[in-house]
Design an enzyme around this catalytic site. Sequence first.
Site, PDB file in Angstrom:
ATOM      1  N   TYR A  64     -28.985  46.565  23.154  1.00  0.00           N
ATOM      2  CA  TYR A  64     -28.054  46.896  24.247  1.00  0.00           C
ATOM      3  C   TYR A  64     -26.745  46.128  24.103  1.00  0.00           C
ATOM      4  O   TYR A  64     -25.664  46.672  24.297  1.00  0.00           O
ATOM      5  CB  TYR A  64     -28.701  46.579  25.602  1.00  0.00           C
ATOM      6  CG  TYR A  64     -27.920  47.142  26.764  1.00  0.00           C
ATOM      7  CD1 TYR A  64     -28.258  48.391  27.294  1.00  0.00           C
ATOM      8  CD2 TYR A  64     -26.844  46.454  27.322  1.00  0.00           C
ATOM      9  CE1 TYR A  64     -27.538  48.926  28.347  1.00  0.00           C
ATOM     10  CE2 TYR A  64     -26.117  46.984  28.372  1.00  0.00           C
ATOM     11  CZ  TYR A  64     -26.470  48.223  28.887  1.00  0.00           C
ATOM     12  OH  TYR A  64     -25.754  48.756  29.930  1.00  0.00           O
ATOM     13  N   PHE A  95      -1.301  65.654  23.605  1.00  0.00           N
ATOM     14  CA  PHE A  95      -2.462  66.548  23.549  1.00  0.00           C
ATOM     15  C   PHE A  95      -2.941  66.854  24.974  1.00  0.00           C
ATOM     16  O   PHE A  95      -2.724  66.068  25.893  1.00  0.00           O
ATOM     17  CB  PHE A  95      -3.593  65.905  22.718  1.00  0.00           C
ATOM     18  CG  PHE A  95      -4.773  66.824  22.585  1.00  0.00           C
ATOM     19  CD1 PHE A  95      -4.662  68.004  21.866  1.00  0.00           C
ATOM     20  CD2 PHE A  95      -5.979  66.533  23.198  1.00  0.00           C
ATOM     21  CE1 PHE A  95      -5.732  68.880  21.772  1.00  0.00           C
ATOM     22  CE2 PHE A  95      -7.065  67.405  23.093  1.00  0.00           C
ATOM     23  CZ  PHE A  95      -6.935  68.574  22.390  1.00  0.00           C
ATOM     24  N   ASP A  96      -3.603  67.991  25.147  1.00  0.00           N
ATOM     25  CA  ASP A  96      -4.011  68.468  26.492  1.00  0.00           C
ATOM     26  C   ASP A  96      -4.777  67.429  27.298  1.00  0.00           C
ATOM     27  O   ASP A  96      -4.532  67.264  28.490  1.00  0.00           O
ATOM     28  CB  ASP A  96      -4.945  69.679  26.451  1.00  0.00           C
ATOM     29  CG  ASP A  96      -4.665  70.626  25.324  1.00  0.00           C
ATOM     30  OD1 ASP A  96      -3.606  70.509  24.705  1.00  0.00           O
ATOM     31  OD2 ASP A  96      -5.520  71.473  25.068  1.00  0.00           O
ATOM     32  N   ASP A 128      -2.174  57.736  19.861  1.00  0.00           N
ATOM     33  CA  ASP A 128      -3.303  58.659  19.989  1.00  0.00           C
ATOM     34  C   ASP A 128      -3.659  59.010  18.545  1.00  0.00           C
ATOM     35  O   ASP A 128      -2.955  59.739  17.859  1.00  0.00           O
ATOM     36  CB  ASP A 128      -2.864  59.892  20.793  1.00  0.00           C
ATOM     37  CG  ASP A 128      -3.938  60.969  20.866  1.00  0.00           C
ATOM     38  OD1 ASP A 128      -5.006  60.801  20.233  1.00  0.00           O
ATOM     39  OD2 ASP A 128      -3.713  61.990  21.539  1.00  0.00           O
ATOM     40  N   ALA A 175      -6.313  60.353  16.654  1.00  0.00           N
ATOM     41  CA  ALA A 175      -7.346  61.264  16.130  1.00  0.00           C
ATOM     42  C   ALA A 175      -7.191  61.561  14.636  1.00  0.00           C
ATOM     43  O   ALA A 175      -8.153  61.523  13.885  1.00  0.00           O
ATOM     44  CB  ALA A 175      -7.338  62.558  16.934  1.00  0.00           C
ATOM     45  N   LYS A 224     -12.536  63.379  14.507  1.00  0.00           N
ATOM     46  CA  LYS A 224     -11.640  63.943  13.497  1.00  0.00           C
ATOM     47  C   LYS A 224     -11.670  63.049  12.245  1.00  0.00           C
ATOM     48  O   LYS A 224     -12.554  63.193  11.422  1.00  0.00           O
ATOM     49  CB  LYS A 224     -10.208  64.071  14.054  1.00  0.00           C
ATOM     50  CG  LYS A 224     -10.039  65.231  15.040  1.00  0.00           C
ATOM     51  CD  LYS A 224     -10.392  64.842  16.435  1.00  0.00           C
ATOM     52  CE  LYS A 224      -9.996  65.880  17.452  1.00  0.00           C
ATOM     53  NZ  LYS A 224     -10.498  65.529  18.793  1.00  0.00           N
ATOM     54  N   HIS A 236      -8.885  78.374  29.701  1.00  0.00           N
ATOM     55  CA  HIS A 236      -9.163  78.968  28.385  1.00  0.00           C
ATOM     56  C   HIS A 236     -10.619  78.852  27.955  1.00  0.00           C
ATOM     57  O   HIS A 236     -11.117  79.689  27.220  1.00  0.00           O
ATOM     58  CB  HIS A 236      -8.239  78.385  27.312  1.00  0.00           C
ATOM     59  CG  HIS A 236      -8.360  76.908  27.140  1.00  0.00           C
ATOM     60  ND1 HIS A 236      -7.922  76.019  28.103  1.00  0.00           N
ATOM     61  CD2 HIS A 236      -8.901  76.162  26.152  1.00  0.00           C
ATOM     62  CE1 HIS A 236      -8.180  74.799  27.683  1.00  0.00           C
ATOM     63  NE2 HIS A 236      -8.769  74.847  26.516  1.00  0.00           N
TER      64      HIS A 236
HETATM   65  N1  F0G Z   1      -6.060  63.536  21.006  1.00  0.00           N
HETATM   66  C1  F0G Z   1      -5.855  64.521  20.128  1.00  0.00           C
HETATM   67  C2  F0G Z   1      -4.608  64.547  19.317  1.00  0.00           C
HETATM   68  C3  F0G Z   1      -6.824  65.539  19.973  1.00  0.00           C
HETATM   69  O1  F0G Z   1      -6.608  66.514  19.096  1.00  0.00           O
HETATM   70  C4  F0G Z   1      -8.005  65.475  20.758  1.00  0.00           C
HETATM   71  C5  F0G Z   1      -9.022  66.513  20.644  1.00  0.00           C
HETATM   72  C6  F0G Z   1      -8.169  64.412  21.661  1.00  0.00           C
HETATM   73  C7  F0G Z   1      -7.167  63.459  21.760  1.00  0.00           C
HETATM   74  C8  F0G Z   1      -9.371  64.296  22.523  1.00  0.00           C
HETATM   75  O2  F0G Z   1     -10.459  63.873  21.801  1.00  0.00           O
HETATM   76  O3  F0G Z   1     -12.082  65.779  21.913  1.00  0.00           O
HETATM   77  O4  F0G Z   1     -12.788  63.479  21.226  1.00  0.00           O
HETATM   78  O5  F0G Z   1     -12.210  63.941  23.569  1.00  0.00           O
HETATM   79  N2  F0G Z   1      -8.850  67.606  20.044  1.00  0.00           N
HETATM   80  C9  F0G Z   1      -9.810  68.643  19.809  1.00  0.00           C
HETATM   81  C10 F0G Z   1      -9.147  69.812  19.125  1.00  0.00           C
HETATM   82  C11 F0G Z   1     -10.628  69.030  20.983  1.00  0.00           C
HETATM   83  O6  F0G Z   1      -9.805  70.863  18.979  1.00  0.00           O
HETATM   84  O7  F0G Z   1      -8.010  69.685  18.689  1.00  0.00           O
HETATM   85  P1  F0G Z   1     -11.977  64.304  22.145  1.00  0.00           P
END
Ligand code: F0G
Length: 458
Positions: free
Chosen positions: A72, A124-125, A215, A217, A258, A450
């Site tokens: 843990y 990112f969204d 960010d 990824a 990623k 979406h």
């Molecule tokens: N930042 C970026 C640039 C991303 O592309 C994503 C996720 C996230 C943050 C969030 O990360 O999914 O691990 O919570 N992108 C995916 C995509 C979902 O299809 O581009 P997560």
Amino acid sequence: MELPFAESYKIKMVEPIRRSTREEREEWLKEAYYNLFNLRAEYVYIDLLTDSGTGAMSDRQWSAMMLGDESYAGASSYLKMKAVIKELFGFNDFLPTHQGRAAENVLFSLLVKNGDIVPGNSHFDTTKGHIEFRHAHAVDCTIDEAFHPTEFHPFKGNLDLNKLENVFKKYPIEKIPFVVVTLTCNTSGGQPVSMQNLKEVYALAKKYGTRVIFDSARFAENAYFIKTREEGYQDKTIKEIVKEMYSYADGMTMSSKKDAIVNMGGFIGFRERKMYEEASVYNIMFEGFVTYGGMSGRDMNALTQGLLEGTEFDYLETRIKQVAYLGDQLKTYGVPMLEPFGGHAIFLNAKEFLPQIPKEEYIAQKLATEIYLEGGVRAVEIGTMLADRDPDTRENRYPELEMVRLAIPRRVYTNSHMDYVAATIANVFERRNEIKRGYKILREPPIMRHFTVELETL
Ligand code: F0G
């Protein structure tokens, strides 16, 4: 004869995939209400919905999983991950999280307050979502070239320093908790940010007295582009480039799904000890104790190994050349795309592909479903459906670019699969004039429509 380029790995384990008939796909798509997220994965032949969590782990990652320490607190898996994060990014402290948006949730719970402004390069969204959820605002400072689909610029993910400085001048600096730099910039087409730009953004942020968070990824793909496109980096290793990149950051959020080539996982890296300590409270509340944060020991082991492999040049070259291989083929067929090609995906320009479809009928959604019908290839809409409605007026927001993203999972498909994808899209392109109408919404949720929206044909 010069020997051709070939993949830097061979295949040890396979998973069967099945081709289907056009009639089957018509039936399945109808049952899915023309939303590709509603399809069973087994109904897809080549799945390019996302490159997130869909990569193939290596033999070394799988074997590292067997050594996972499931204690843990204070597990060796955590300590190994900590050491590699320090080695790669230079951060002493980190918090594990279950994925990227969880890292955003934890860090932003600490840093983002009602009314704050968070400038960045096409957030990112989920990043934007976590900012807006806290009644703060994301301000896009991406360079103008990024919005032109084919204008060549080697670093279309760059921030415009004038735009950024204007934000710093317009708002009190206490209202700007940090600048977020997305590497590579997914929203603008998987486009990289140059080292020069990272350096300048950091200097500007420091001049005005705020922080810079990456960010991260697709940070390794970004480093590959720096090595291959930016003067002075040709002879540096990816790991050296990554180290320099992160010398211009105060912290990072990471979706390890990623560039760490795992199916689940994430983390936050911190320069300031105090920030780490304060964020720990949120990590414990939302994710788990500070030494596992939503991940099992075996997952941390695979992630740690994945970070090391994901920053090897040979792997990155194979990966990014495969994406370009698909792009180059589509180009010979005359398919309109965003250029230069991104690191993780090819983005089709749906407005140019299907100019006859009015924007009110969801052009990119139509294109994505036509590609599925043609060959069982699943892509994702990045257009009006994703842009959703304005929260105040409830009117559709129509983005400048309507795109279909073909995201390539890491180490999963061969170039024969890419040939198949290119031919599928070429066939749709050939019969594009026969596609007359798009879709109408039947049902949609109040936000993030979406994923679950249901459509009917016109
Ligand atoms: N930042 C970026 C640039 C991303 O592309 C994503 C996720 C996230 C943050 C969030 O990360 O999914 O691990 O919570 N992108 C995916 C995509 C979902 O299809 O581009 P997560």
